[in-house]
Design a protein around this motif. Structure first.
Motif, PDB file in Angstrom:
ATOM      1  N   ALA A  52       1.773   9.750   5.844  1.00 31.97           N
ATOM      2  CA  ALA A  52       0.962   9.286   4.714  1.00 31.97           C
ATOM      3  C   ALA A  52      -0.365   8.706   5.198  1.00 31.97           C
ATOM      4  O   ALA A  52      -1.412   8.916   4.579  1.00 31.97           O
ATOM      5  CB  ALA A  52       1.728   8.239   3.907  1.00 31.97           C
ATOM      6  N   ILE A  53      -0.338   7.982   6.321  1.00 31.81           N
ATOM      7  CA  ILE A  53      -1.570   7.430   6.893  1.00 31.81           C
ATOM      8  C   ILE A  53      -2.486   8.578   7.323  1.00 31.81           C
ATOM      9  O   ILE A  53      -3.699   8.574   7.055  1.00 31.81           O
ATOM     10  CB  ILE A  53      -1.253   6.514   8.094  1.00 31.81           C
ATOM     11  N   ALA A  54      -1.903   9.586   7.988  1.00 29.26           N
ATOM     12  CA  ALA A  54      -2.687  10.735   8.458  1.00 29.26           C
ATOM     13  C   ALA A  54      -3.301  11.508   7.296  1.00 29.26           C
ATOM     14  O   ALA A  54      -4.489  11.880   7.328  1.00 29.26           O
ATOM     15  CB  ALA A  54      -1.798  11.659   9.296  1.00 29.26           C
TER      16      ALA A  54
ATOM     17  N   ILE B  98       0.805  -1.227   0.000  1.00 29.80           N
ATOM     18  CA  ILE B  98       0.000   0.000   0.000  1.00 29.80           C
ATOM     19  C   ILE B  98       0.835   1.273   0.000  1.00 29.80           C
ATOM     20  O   ILE B  98       0.309   2.359  -0.236  1.00 29.80           O
ATOM     21  CB  ILE B  98      -0.975   0.026   1.202  1.00 29.80           C
ATOM     22  N   ALA B  99       2.146   1.160   0.240  1.00 30.75           N
ATOM     23  CA  ALA B  99       3.022   2.344   0.200  1.00 30.75           C
ATOM     24  C   ALA B  99       4.373   1.949  -0.396  1.00 30.75           C
ATOM     25  O   ALA B  99       5.403   2.029   0.281  1.00 30.75           O
ATOM     26  CB  ALA B  99       3.190   2.925   1.599  1.00 30.75           C
ATOM     27  N   PRO B 100       4.406   1.530  -1.665  1.00 30.55           N
ATOM     28  CA  PRO B 100       5.664   1.042  -2.257  1.00 30.55           C
ATOM     29  C   PRO B 100       6.714   2.133  -2.417  1.00 30.55           C
ATOM     30  O   PRO B 100       7.905   1.825  -2.540  1.00 30.55           O
ATOM     31  CB  PRO B 100       5.216   0.497  -3.612  1.00 30.55           C
TER      32      PRO B 100
ATOM     33  N   GLN C 151      -4.506   1.859  -0.674  1.00 32.78           N
ATOM     34  CA  GLN C 151      -3.260   2.583  -0.924  1.00 32.78           C
ATOM     35  C   GLN C 151      -3.199   3.902  -0.157  1.00 32.78           C
ATOM     36  O   GLN C 151      -4.193   4.617  -0.037  1.00 32.78           O
ATOM     37  CB  GLN C 151      -3.099   2.831  -2.416  1.00 32.78           C
ATOM     38  N   LEU C 152      -1.994   4.206   0.321  1.00 34.20           N
ATOM     39  CA  LEU C 152      -1.785   5.427   1.090  1.00 34.20           C
ATOM     40  C   LEU C 152      -1.398   6.587   0.180  1.00 34.20           C
ATOM     41  O   LEU C 152      -1.100   6.404  -0.998  1.00 34.20           O
ATOM     42  CB  LEU C 152      -0.692   5.194   2.145  1.00 34.20           C
ATOM     43  N   GLN C 153      -1.408   7.775   0.755  1.00 31.48           N
ATOM     44  CA  GLN C 153      -1.062   9.005   0.045  1.00 31.48           C
ATOM     45  C   GLN C 153       0.230   8.834  -0.747  1.00 31.48           C
ATOM     46  O   GLN C 153       1.271   8.473  -0.207  1.00 31.48           O
ATOM     47  CB  GLN C 153      -0.897  10.137   1.071  1.00 31.48           C
ATOM     48  N   GLY C 154       0.160   9.080  -2.059  1.00 30.88           N
ATOM     49  CA  GLY C 154       1.344   9.029  -2.913  1.00 30.88           C
ATOM     50  C   GLY C 154       1.557   7.729  -3.651  1.00 30.88           C
ATOM     51  O   GLY C 154       2.395   7.649  -4.551  1.00 30.88           O
TER      52      GLY C 154
ATOM     53  N   GLY D 123       5.943   9.996  -3.493  1.00 31.72           N
ATOM     54  CA  GLY D 123       5.244   9.162  -4.462  1.00 31.72           C
ATOM     55  C   GLY D 123       4.728   9.992  -5.620  1.00 31.72           C
ATOM     56  O   GLY D 123       5.437  10.859  -6.148  1.00 31.72           O
ATOM     57  N   ASP D 124       3.470   9.771  -6.014  1.00 29.99           N
ATOM     58  CA  ASP D 124       2.938  10.518  -7.160  1.00 29.99           C
ATOM     59  C   ASP D 124       2.675  11.985  -6.845  1.00 29.99           C
ATOM     60  O   ASP D 124       2.360  12.775  -7.743  1.00 29.99           O
ATOM     61  CB  ASP D 124       1.676   9.850  -7.709  1.00 29.99           C
ATOM     62  N   LYS D 125       2.821  12.384  -5.578  1.00 26.44           N
ATOM     63  CA  LYS D 125       2.674  13.794  -5.207  1.00 26.44           C
ATOM     64  C   LYS D 125       3.987  14.562  -5.393  1.00 26.44           C
ATOM     65  O   LYS D 125       4.048  15.768  -5.131  1.00 26.44           O
ATOM     66  CB  LYS D 125       2.204  13.933  -3.756  1.00 26.44           C
TER      67      LYS D 125
END
Length: 727
Positions: A231-233, A150-152, A468-471, A502-504
């Motif tokens: 990222a979870i927050a 979920i956060a690769p 999936q997490l942020q990013g 990540g994608d951000k």
């Protein structure tokens, strides 16, 4: 031949034992295949709309103040607390979270950075036939696989070497590590394997060669813990949870249940730490997820309740990257006092730890010199004699508090529970305590399940497996190439942004400043040797960073990698944050001082200054003393007994070298022990003695004076960049 025989013997010894857990492995594989299907289903089952961006902190505070009642209110912004908020909000529950400090400001940012099941816990489970420990390892290995999925961008598998120095240990350790693979089942990251002595030294050339028999390599996960917590927050915030850092709970609110006549927790009175404003937040269910501070919140509910938290301090140190290979960790399974030490590559540095000693609960744990030296001594036992393990190479050091707990639901309240505990008080306060970073999601799921049942909340099952997490959504291993091509970022900076946001990362790249150079086109670094750029400070404010400490320790990881680099970056960080947050000059000064205090006490700067004091012993040979005196007097032409910035400038001008005055001031200040604006002969000799003993490394003044002496003859450029020397 001997090595081959040992491996064959290992297979024979371990074969029969492995057969005894074959049934467990088959069951594990069935569950894991079924789990893979659940991953897809659970993530797709989230019906709560996801915002394209997360709200500002001001909007979050307003939501807390204007919402009449939340379903769930979580106290604590660590991994477990944020995990609870994400689990609750994705089930459709109206959710809020309050954190007194910053997200991940406590234990969750001070871990070993591993996502692991716990090899030593499996060993105890087998040796003691402890099924509870086995279940804990099994659960952690399942959660390890989920977290890597979920956060690769924030996590990756890491091979870890277990060196073997006695022949009989080879089958023993091989058997244990193979069981670790089997318990993981189809979610085993990569199969473990045995290495010959020569191959082990090829992969880990720093390893001690004497008596080395071979090595075993197994795989666990590694992550950027503070960024993972954040990222979870942020993911919870995008799903609609009201998440507020720097919001302190002052007391619990209670109301009398008309049916039972008992007091029930119905919310909290809290204070916005940044503005001082106090307000109430009402909720049907309040969850205590405060880690080491578990008991302080429980006592807000009931003063008479006994403590269940037994805090333990774990110290880690960071050393230069050349102490370990880029992609191979090391495990010391039996230290001199029976503890386990990891020696791991992390963010291009080397992290070593941890210790385990009783401590008091505090918001500001401090690493001790005793713990630092214990870790260094254990590292020396495993590294080649050719590698001088120097105290001066410690770049940062920190202490984290493990919230070990006793189970209040158990008859034996004195025994430590290595797994997590969910407890519900008579007034309805739900407490989640214990556990480990890796199992935060399972802990959150168990907590929300218990809260729903105890408070009659209307919600379905957990949706966070595979979520999936942020990013993570559009991240790929080659994303950084687009950042280089589209924005003109340095490759190292682009890789860092991709693996952090990540994608951000594109949002950070868009606000990066033009450098004015041919290359890189954009992306001004905060310090030369780290890939952090100024745009990250601006973006960090959007990610709820509100202090300079937030920025150097949790939005970037500078403080955890090199405290001197963090201190150098602070003035520019404060300047940028001041502009974004409209800080006054006085506020900027306060932030700078607070951040320096944080580095000094909590990140190991104090123990650095203790290595070189006005009481430091000079243990130089007479010939060395004479040599260093001559070097010193080359600068102290007037025989004053001390040198100042003017003396250094005069020598540099004579060899046509120019260094900015503020840089020279910083260089001298590193050695000026009594802070009188000058470096005395005795201070210089103490410095050179400390360098010889390995207590200090990378002193810019020592390098500058030595190079200047040589330049009087050769006239080449003097380097003044900080060399990466440590604490």
């Amino acid at each position: 031949m001997a090595f081959r025989k040992a491996v064959k013997g290992t297979a024979l010894i371990g074969g029969g034992a492995i057969a005894t857990v074959f049934g467990l492995s088959q069951f594990s594989q069935y569950r894991n295949k079924h789990g893979a299907f659940v991953h897809v289903q659970a993530a797709e089952a989230v019906t709560v709309p996801k915002k394209s961006h997360f709200p500002t902190r001001e909007e979050q505070i307003l939501a807390l103040q204007t919402t009449s009642e939340f379903d769930v209110l979580v106290i604590g912004g660590g991994a477990t607390g944020c995990g609870c908020a994400l689990d609750a909000v994705t089930r459709g529950l109206k959710t809020a979270l309050l954190e007194r400090d910053d997200f991940s400001s406590g234990t969750s940012s001070r871990s070993t950075k591993l996502i692991h099941g716990g090899v030593r816990y499996l060993q105890k489970a087998i040796m003691k036939l402890d099924f509870e420990q086995y279940k804990m390892v099994k659960e952690a290995l399942e959660e390890r696989a989920n977290l890597l999925e979920i956060a690769p961008h924030l996590s990756a598998p890491l091979p870890i070497m277990l060196p073997v120095y006695k022949w009989w240990q080879l089958p023993y350790y091989w058997f244990g590590i193979k069981l670790y693979d089997i318990v993981a089942g189809s979610q085993c990251l990569k199969s473990s394997y045995v290495l010959s002595k020569s191959r082990a030294l090829e992969l880990f050339p720093m390893l001690r060669k004497d008596e080395l028999v071979g090595a075993i390599v197994y795989y666990d996960g590694q992550h950027n813990d503070a960024r993972m917590n954040l990222a979870i927050a942020l993911t919870a915030a995008r799903y609609g949870a009201a998440m507020a850092n720097y919001t302190e709970v002052l007391r619990l609110l209670k109301t009398t249940d008309p049916a039972s006549g008992k007091d029930r927790v119905c919310g909290v009175r809290c204070r916005d730490v940044l503005t001082g404003q106090e307000f109430d937040v009402k909720a049907k269910c309040v969850i205590n997820a405060t880690g080491p501070f578990t008991d302080s919140v429980r006592k807000m509910d009931d003063q008479e309740v006994p403590n269940i938290c037994q805090p333990s301090a774990g110290v880690h140190i960071v050393m230069p990257g050349y102490y370990s290979p880029d992609n191979m960790g090391l495990l010391d399974p039996a230290t001199s006092d029976g503890r386990v030490i990891f020696f791991l590559p992390w963010e291009k540095m080397t992290i070593a730890g941890t210790t385990d000693s009783p401590t008091d609960v505090t918001s500001h744990p401090i690493p001790t010199e005793e713990d630092i030296n214990f870790i260094l001594n254990e590292v020396r036992n495993y590294l080649s004699v050719d590698v001088e393990v120097r105290r001066g190479d410690v770049l940062a050091a920190w202490s984290g508090i493990r919230p070990l707990v006793t189970d209040p639901n158990s008859r034996d309240t004195q025994s430590i529970c290595r797994n997590h505990v969910v407890a519900i008080s008579d007034s309805g306060l739900v407490t989640i305590a214990g556990g480990k970073w890796t199992t935060y999601r399972a802990m959150a799921q168990d907590t929300i399940d218990a809260a729903i049942q105890a408070h009659g909340l209307k919600a379905g099952s957990s949706k966070t497996i595979g979520l999936q997490l942020q990013g993570a959504e559009d991240w790929s291993p080659t994303l950084y190439i687009r950042l280089v091509q589209d924005y003109g970022l340095e490759s190292e900076v682009a890789q860092h942004l991709a693996s952090t946001y990540g994608d951000k990362a594109f949002e950070v790249a868009k606000i990066a400043q033009v450098t004015g150079k041919r290359w890189p086109i954009v992306g001004k670094r905060l310090v030369s040797e780290f890939p952090y750029i100024e745009a990250e400070v601006v973006y960090g404010v959007k990610e709820y960073a509100r202090t300079a400490v937030d920025m150097i320790s949790r939005r970037t990881r500078l403080a955890f990698l090199n405290v001197q680099a963090a201190e150098e970056a602070l003035p520019r960080i404060v300047e940028i944050m001041g502009k974004e947050l409209n800080w006054s000059e006085q506020k900027k000064k306060e932030e700078l001082e607070a951040a320096k205090k944080f580095l000094y006490y909590e990140m190991g700067y104090k123990v650095k200054s203790d290595q070189l004091t006005d009481r430091s012993e000079i243990t130089l040979l007479p010939s060395d003393i004479e040599r260093y005196k001559k070097r010193f007097h080359m600068f102290d032409k007037d025989k004053k007994g001390f040198i100042t910035i003017l003396d250094v400038q005069r020598v540099l001008e004579s060899i046509s070298v120019q260094i900015a005055e503020n840089t020279l001031h910083d260089i001298l200040n590193e050695v000026d022990l009594n802070k009188n604006g000058q470096v005395e002969l005795n201070e210089f000799l103490q410095l050179m003695s400390a360098i010889q003993k390995g207590h200090v490394s990378g002193s810019r003044l020592a390098v500058l004076m030595k190079t200047a002496e040589e330049n009087l003859r050769q006239r080449v450029v003097i380097p003044v960049d900080r060399s990466g020397g440590g604490l």
